[in-house]
Design an enzyme around this catalytic site. Structure first.
Site, PDB file in Angstrom:
ATOM      1  N   GLU A  88      -5.860  -7.925   3.668  1.00 28.00           N
ATOM      2  CA  GLU A  88      -5.320  -9.019   4.488  1.00 28.00           C
ATOM      3  C   GLU A  88      -6.450  -9.733   5.242  1.00 28.00           C
ATOM      4  OE1 GLU A  88      -1.996  -8.092   7.139  1.00 28.00           O
ATOM      5  OE2 GLU A  88      -2.643  -9.742   8.423  1.00 28.00           O
ATOM      6  N   THR A 136      -1.945  -8.452  10.776  1.00 33.00           N
ATOM      7  CA  THR A 136      -0.541  -8.306  11.208  1.00 33.00           C
ATOM      8  C   THR A 136      -0.127  -6.860  11.478  1.00 33.00           C
ATOM      9  OG1 THR A 136       0.139  -8.160   8.894  1.00 33.00           O
ATOM     10  CG2 THR A 136       0.235 -10.346   9.935  1.00 33.00           C
ATOM     11  N   SER A 195      -2.415   2.626   3.829  1.00 30.65           N
ATOM     12  CA  SER A 195      -1.468   1.743   4.520  1.00 30.65           C
ATOM     13  C   SER A 195      -1.832   1.683   5.993  1.00 30.65           C
ATOM     14  CB  SER A 195      -0.041   2.279   4.341  1.00 30.65           C
ATOM     15  OG  SER A 195       0.829   1.633   5.248  1.00 30.65           O
ATOM     16  N   SER A 196      -2.404   0.569   6.384  1.00 25.66           N
ATOM     17  CA  SER A 196      -2.890   0.420   7.758  1.00 25.66           C
ATOM     18  C   SER A 196      -1.771   0.678   8.764  1.00 25.66           C
ATOM     19  CB  SER A 196      -3.448  -0.993   7.928  1.00 25.66           C
ATOM     20  OG  SER A 196      -3.665  -1.289   9.265  1.00 25.66           O
ATOM     21  N   ASN A 197      -0.614   0.069   8.545  1.00 21.93           N
ATOM     22  CA  ASN A 197       0.443   0.201   9.564  1.00 21.93           C
ATOM     23  C   ASN A 197       0.968   1.626   9.640  1.00 21.93           C
ATOM     24  OD1 ASN A 197       3.468   0.269   8.405  1.00 21.93           O
ATOM     25  ND2 ASN A 197       2.167  -0.841   6.974  1.00 21.93           N
ATOM     26  N   HIS A 253       0.831  -1.210   0.000  1.00 20.91           N
ATOM     27  CA  HIS A 253       0.000   0.000   0.000  1.00 20.91           C
ATOM     28  C   HIS A 253       0.862   1.256   0.000  1.00 20.91           C
ATOM     29  CE1 HIS A 253      -3.398  -2.611   1.851  1.00 20.91           C
ATOM     30  NE2 HIS A 253      -3.453  -2.604   0.528  1.00 20.91           N
ATOM     31  N   HIS A 293      -0.271  -8.783   1.030  1.00 24.09           N
ATOM     32  CA  HIS A 293      -1.328  -8.875   2.036  1.00 24.09           C
ATOM     33  C   HIS A 293      -2.040 -10.224   2.040  1.00 24.09           C
ATOM     34  CE1 HIS A 293      -0.781  -4.781   0.395  1.00 24.09           C
ATOM     35  NE2 HIS A 293      -0.638  -4.493   1.670  1.00 24.09           N
TER      36      HIS A 293
HETATM   37  O1  0K2 Z   1      -0.302  -1.805   6.570  1.00 26.96           O
HETATM   38  P1  0K2 Z   1      -1.033  -2.480   5.489  1.00 26.96           P
HETATM   39  O2  0K2 Z   1      -1.490  -3.855   5.895  1.00 26.96           O
HETATM   40  O3  0K2 Z   1      -2.188  -1.677   4.963  1.00 26.96           O
HETATM   41  O4  0K2 Z   1      -0.078  -2.759   4.270  1.00 26.96           O
HETATM   42  P2  0K2 Z   1       1.183  -2.032   3.668  1.00 26.96           P
HETATM   43  O5  0K2 Z   1       1.167  -0.585   3.905  1.00 26.96           O
HETATM   44  O6  0K2 Z   1       1.255  -2.493   2.269  1.00 26.96           O
HETATM   45  O7  0K2 Z   1       2.408  -2.602   4.497  1.00 26.96           O
HETATM   46  C1  0K2 Z   1       2.896  -3.870   4.299  1.00 26.96           C
HETATM   47  C2  0K2 Z   1       2.161  -4.888   5.069  1.00 26.96           C
HETATM   48  C3  0K2 Z   1       1.688  -5.961   4.175  1.00 26.96           C
HETATM   49  C4  0K2 Z   1       1.193  -7.167   4.892  1.00 26.96           C
HETATM   50  O8  0K2 Z   1       1.219  -7.339   6.083  1.00 26.96           O
HETATM   51 FE1  SF4 Z   2       5.024  -9.216   6.639  1.00 29.62          FE
HETATM   52 FE2  SF4 Z   2       4.780  -7.699   8.795  1.00 29.62          FE
HETATM   53 FE3  SF4 Z   2       5.731  -6.687   6.601  1.00 29.62          FE
HETATM   54 FE4  SF4 Z   2       3.186  -7.340   6.728  1.00 29.62          FE
HETATM   55  S1  SF4 Z   2       4.205  -5.744   7.894  1.00 29.62           S
HETATM   56  S2  SF4 Z   2       4.560  -7.725   5.022  1.00 29.62           S
HETATM   57  S3  SF4 Z   2       3.296  -9.173   8.016  1.00 29.62           S
HETATM   58  S4  SF4 Z   2       6.690  -8.342   7.809  1.00 29.62           S
END
Ligand code: 0K2
Ligand code: SF4
Length: 348
Positions: free
Chosen positions: A132, A170, A228-230, A47, A80
């Site tokens: 995810e 995650t 991007s959730s994280n 993302h 994801h």
């Molecule tokens: O944080 P999100 O799950 O939205 O995804 P990204 O920003 O793409 O970060 C990578 C995590 C992908 C899977 O865990």
């Molecule tokens: Fe894998 Fe964690 Fe990265 Fe998601 S955030 S792609 S679960 S290592």
């Protein structure tokens, strides 16, 4: 503007690419190099706008669903993860799939399959509609229900309160997830935990670093895309941990000078899907705004790396290409910036 020696950037470490993102992006790059364009990618590989735009320019074609991929063509599944149904749809179209699902997401899928086989009610803590969550839920839709937040706990209904397990997305907030679990446990005292942390090491480490720098920062800037959730969680964690303010930007030109006008200390971090170049651009931008000292705040070290997806690796090997990827060290440095390291504590 002249850099003011009293003003500094606290640069979070770890930040940016995690092992799963590094592998997924590398898989698309290697597929483009080896097979040639176009390479189809179902959903955004990760993302991040910049990553998607950059890969698009190189010949990746991003689609929403497998039915947009020509029959028999090559498609990459995003980091994801996807549900078994998506795998089946791809097989029905004879697609050549490269599955870039992060192994740590696959681990959660396997937990869900196992608990469903044992006929548990599975409470998947995560955000409805996130790819995810859709992928994990698709492993056992009859056994899994999604719990979005602590407030939803009261409306959860299960068949047998003594046979309930929780798993999670995650990339959630560690603290909010623990609150959800606590409330679930009040309702279901025999609630079972997953065998190991579902919130991955990268998510935990990035939040840990932000927790350390936020109370010292007038403003925290998080580099990451809106979906991007994280990355979005990092903004929340910064605010909850005492930052005066916190903002998310996709790129440097989105930094509003008014945000940092009176700031002595600016915290800076990036989500797991964010290339380091975007952070360096923000450092340069803050330098232009008079904040030239960069001080790294490290709360963990990471050396995890995942191998490329099996079939891609095999094809590269057969063609005599070395599939192993060199580790990509991060250099938290911009031209002219002074870097001081503090608080280093090796963890993983
Ligand atoms: O944080 P999100 O799950 O939205 O995804 P990204 O920003 O793409 O970060 C990578 C995590 C992908 C899977 O865990
Ligand atoms: Fe894998 Fe964690 Fe990265 Fe998601 S955030 S792609 S679960 S290592």
């Amino acid at each position: 503007m002249q850099a003011d020696e009293g003003r500094r950037i606290l640069l979070a470490a770890p930040r940016g690419y995690c092992a799963g993102v590094d592998r997924a992006v590398d898989a698309v790059e290697k597929a483009l190099e080896h097979y040639g364009a176009p390479v189809y990618v179902r959903k955004e590989i990760v993302h991040n706008k910049y990553v998607v735009e950059t890969l698009s320019k190189r010949g990746a074609i991003f689609v929403s669903e497998t039915d947009e991929v020509p029959v028999g063509a090559r498609v990459v599944f995003s980091a994801h993860g996807v549900s078994p149904q998506v795998h089946a749809e791809a097989a029905a179209r004879q697609l050549d799939t490269i599955d870039a699902t992060c192994p740590l997401v696959t681990k959660v899928h396997k937990e869900a399959v196992r608990f469903a086989k044992d006929d548990y009610d599975i409470l998947l803590i995560g955000h409805e509609g996130h790819e995810e969550v859709e992928g994990t839920q698709g492993e056992a839709p009859d056994h899994i229900q999604v719990v979005n937040s602590p407030d939803e706990v009261d409306s959860v209904e299960v068949r047998d309160p003594d046979k309930v397990v929780w798993v999670s997305q995650t990339t959630l907030s560690v603290d909010e997830t623990m609150e959800t679990v606590q409330r679930l446990r009040q309702r279901f005292p025999n609630l079972m935990d997953p065998p190991s942390d579902d919130i991955c090491y990268a998510t935990q480490n990035r939040q840990g670093a932000v927790k350390k720098l936020a109370p010292l920062s007038d403003v925290v800037i998080v580099v990451g895309s809106a979906n991007s959730s994280n990355s979005v969680r990092l903004v929340e964690v910064a605010l909850e941990s005492g930052a005066g303010a916190a903002y998310r930007v996709d790129k440097a030109d989105e930094v509003d000078p008014a945000w940092v006008k009176d700031a002595k200390t600016v915290g800076l971090t990036s989500g797991a899907s964010v290339p380091e170049i975007l952070v360096r651009d923000v450092i340069a931008r803050l330098g232009e705004l008079g904040i030239g000292i960069v001080e790294e705040v490290r709360t963990a070290t990471e050396d995890i790396m995942f191998s490329l997806p099996k079939n891609l690796r095999a094809d590269l090997k057969a063609a005599g290409v070395q599939p192993d990827r060199p580790h990509r060290p991060r250099k938290p440095r911009s031209a002219g910036a002074k870097v001081r390291r503090t608080g280093q504590r090796p963890q993983r």
